[in-house]
Enzyme design. Structure first.
Site, mmCIF file in Angstrom:
data_model
loop_
_atom_site.group_PDB
_atom_site.id
_atom_site.type_symbol
_atom_site.label_atom_id
_atom_site.label_comp_id
_atom_site.label_asym_id
_atom_site.label_seq_id
_atom_site.Cartn_x
_atom_site.Cartn_y
_atom_site.Cartn_z
ATOM 1 N N CYS A 384 11.081 -2.402 -5.239
ATOM 2 C CA CYS A 384 10.746 -3.767 -5.644
ATOM 3 C C CYS A 384 10.693 -3.882 -7.173
ATOM 4 O O CYS A 384 11.735 -3.846 -7.800
ATOM 5 C CB CYS A 384 9.459 -4.215 -4.957
ATOM 6 S SG CYS A 384 9.407 -6.013 -4.810
ATOM 7 N N HIS A 510 10.612 -3.355 0.562
ATOM 8 C CA HIS A 510 9.591 -2.305 0.664
ATOM 9 C C HIS A 510 9.840 -1.433 1.895
ATOM 10 O O HIS A 510 9.281 -1.701 2.962
ATOM 11 C CB HIS A 510 8.197 -2.931 0.780
ATOM 12 C CG HIS A 510 7.757 -3.641 -0.452
ATOM 13 N ND1 HIS A 510 6.938 -3.051 -1.392
ATOM 14 C CD2 HIS A 510 8.030 -4.878 -0.912
ATOM 15 C CE1 HIS A 510 6.717 -3.915 -2.378
ATOM 16 N NE2 HIS A 510 7.375 -5.031 -2.107
ATOM 17 N N GLU A 512 8.690 1.370 2.534
ATOM 18 C CA GLU A 512 7.472 2.116 2.918
ATOM 19 C C GLU A 512 6.733 1.466 4.079
ATOM 20 O O GLU A 512 6.061 2.143 4.860
ATOM 21 C CB GLU A 512 6.542 2.299 1.712
ATOM 22 C CG GLU A 512 5.840 1.054 1.165
ATOM 23 C CD GLU A 512 6.660 0.238 0.174
ATOM 24 O OE1 GLU A 512 7.907 0.342 0.180
ATOM 25 O OE2 GLU A 512 6.049 -0.533 -0.607
#
Ligand code: GLN
Length: 537
Positions: A384, A510, A512
């Site tokens: 990001c 993102h 993650e």
């Protein structure tokens, strides 16, 4: 199953006992026995969602596929269960009041005095049963944020009391998580705080069915018996939750203690099979027996608080296990990185991850981190804001546009290589207005991204207002920074990479948030693999 069963998880004595991990572990065991299980969290604060909170307040803001900005515990739920959560899985006091007040304005309670009981509690109860009523779950676990006795938790506790009554015998249970502190001076574990918090719960009309006792030392039989009798629970309902070396061991510890068995018994549900934790245990074994070690720098500005980057840290644990590698995440504060000290700070790093973030503080250090990793062939991964910094760095130092910047940091910059998205330009409200949730991304052939994902289209979760400015794409591409992934509808650049570099990738989304124990995220897995290779060289 026609009747959805409910498990409420409350906390006593102190905060930070790990209710989320206990809830996720219990859910994991029930899931592994064949029950369709979900978890939801009710938070007592008045923010409508945690999206407007600084990470220092409550740690990372987690994002779901459907674009909810949520408490980080939802991340644990997904990582343990490998089932996506949604808007309905996280409710705050702010959201509850907002919807009650909106109903009041619409005249839905016309003529009535709108009150905490019954209007707020009814709204809470309705939301507590939303997922259960969908027919998709056999068991719904509801975690109540905060600690019993808190003023702000009262409406939730009262709602649980009512719901336990509404649902009727054996259709719900209350699991109360407490602390059994060890007093070194006395050389003893103390049960009094647990007795008091169970009593506090009782004063609100709720009887704890199961006690999960957080402790640093083994609880003796005598102590368990004492807590059972003083807290009015059966002997098998006193569950020890001893400190574990990793949160991923907690389901196994809870299984040994029989938490799932006693919960099912009290809900009058069959045990079915013993929990199938085969894959889970393979993961645990790999996690605990690494063959390699790497140091990866996490470059961010919220590094003082580990929870700020929770999902990234967990994704490294999943990816590390997949590579049989112990990943030491070395936090580097971006505010203190400059041209003169970067070599020293990075000398032991095998890889560099530049973290997401907002605002100007610390961005020059992030740009310097990208430059160093790029010029020294250190595996680089930008997420990001980290990806945006990679674009700025390339533009400044390779294209030679020295004043390149994001308009987030400098509105008047002559070269806005990162700029506010068109649809954001008319938005003034700050809550829930970013580009959020899952969006598609097409990946070009013969790119690193394509090799990593092994697929031409992916969906990843987003949380941003700014984007790679398309006007610079052609010159940056010619200069060597490849746009390898774009949104099929808008052309927004989602992925950039450097084909000449051993491993250099930046993503606008993102990844993650989607990494789980069962499905470690391919970007993290490949990044860790690249750092292992880099170290071997
Ligand atoms: N601040 C940047 C934006 O809004 C990046 C956001 C992030 O890193 N999540 O676009």
């Amino acid at each position: 199953m026609d009747q959805t069963k409910y498990i409420f998880v409350t906390g006593g004595v102190t905060s930070s006992l790990g209710k989320g991990i206990i809830a996720a572990s219990l859910a994991k065991l029930l899931q592994a026995r064949g029950y369709r299980t979900t978890i939801q969290k009710f938070d007592p604060y008045i923010n409508v969602d945690p999206g407007t909170l600084n990470p220092y307040e409550h740690g990372e803001c987690y994002v779901t596929d459907d674009g909810a900005e949520t408490d980080l515990d939802l991340g644990h739920y997904e990582r343990f269960l490998n089932v996506p959560t949604s808007q309905a899985n996280n409710v705050t006091t702010g959201r509850v009041y907002l919807s009650v007040i909106e109903k009041e304005r619409r005249g839905e309670f016309l003529g009535k005095t709108v009150q905490v009981v019954p209007h707020i509690t009814n709204e809470i109860k309705e939301r507590m049963q939303l997922l259960g009523n969908s027919g998709n779950y056999d068991i719904v676990i509801t975690e109540i944020g905060g600690t019993v006795g808190d003023i702000e938790s009262l409406p939730y506790i009262e709602s649980v009391r009512q719901l336990v009554w509404d649902l009727g015998e054996s259709n719900s249970i209350v699991v109360h998580l407490t602390l059994v502190p060890y007093l070194a001076a006395a050389g003893e574990l103390k049960t009094k705080p647990t007795q008091h918090s169970v009593k506090t719960l009782m004063e609100s009309g709720i009887k704890a069915d199961i006690l999960v006792c957080r402790t640093e030392h083994e609880l003796s039989d005598e102590l368990r018996q004492k807590m059972a009798s003083f807290c009015n629970v059966t002997r098998d309902s006193v569950i020890q939750s001893i400190d574990a070396s990793t949160i991923y061991e907690v389901p196994n510890l809870m299984q040994e203690e029989g938490l799932d068995v006693v919960a099912l018994k009290k809900l009058e549900l069959p045990l079915k099979n013993t929990p199938d934790l085969k894959n889970w245990n393979v993961f645990l074994h790999r996690l605990k027996n690494p063959k390699h070690v790497v140091n990866i720098g996490l470059i961010g500005k919220y590094v003082e608080l580990q929870d700020s980057y929770k999902s990234i840290l967990e994704a490294f644990i999943h990816a590390g296990a997949a590579n049989e590698t112990k990943v030491n995440v070395v936090s580097v504060h971006s505010e203190y990185i400059d041209t003169h000290n970067v070599a020293e700070k990075f000398k032991d790093l095998d890889g560099v991850l530049v973290a997401p973030g907002f605002g100007e503080r610390g961005i020059e250090g992030k740009i310097e981190a990208v430059r160093y990793a790029r010029e020294h062939d250190i595996p680089f991964f930008g997420i990001c804001l980290g990806m945006q910094m990679a674009v700025i760095e390339y533009s400044r130092n390779v294209l030679g546009l020295k004043d390149s910047n994001s308009t987030e940091m400098n509105e008047g910059t002559a070269n806005p290589v990162i700029d506010l998205m068109e649809e954001q330009k008319t938005i003034t409200d700050k809550g829930g207005t970013m580009r959020l949730g899952a969006w598609k991304c097409d990946i070009k052939d013969n790119t690193l991204a394509r090799r990593i994902y092994g697929s031409a289209q992916i969906q990843e979760r987003h949380r941003h207002r700014y984007e790679y400015n398309g006007e610079y794409a052609e010159s940056l591409e010619k200069a060597g920074l490849r746009s390898s992934g774009t949104n099929p509808d808008t052309g927004l650049v989602e992925i950039v990479e450097l084909p000449e570099h051993p491993f250099f990738i930046g993503v606008q989304y993102h990844p993650e948030y989607k990494s789980t124990v069962a499905n470690p995220h391919p970007l993290f897995v490949s990044f860790v693999e690249a750092t292992v290779k880099a170290k071997q060289k």
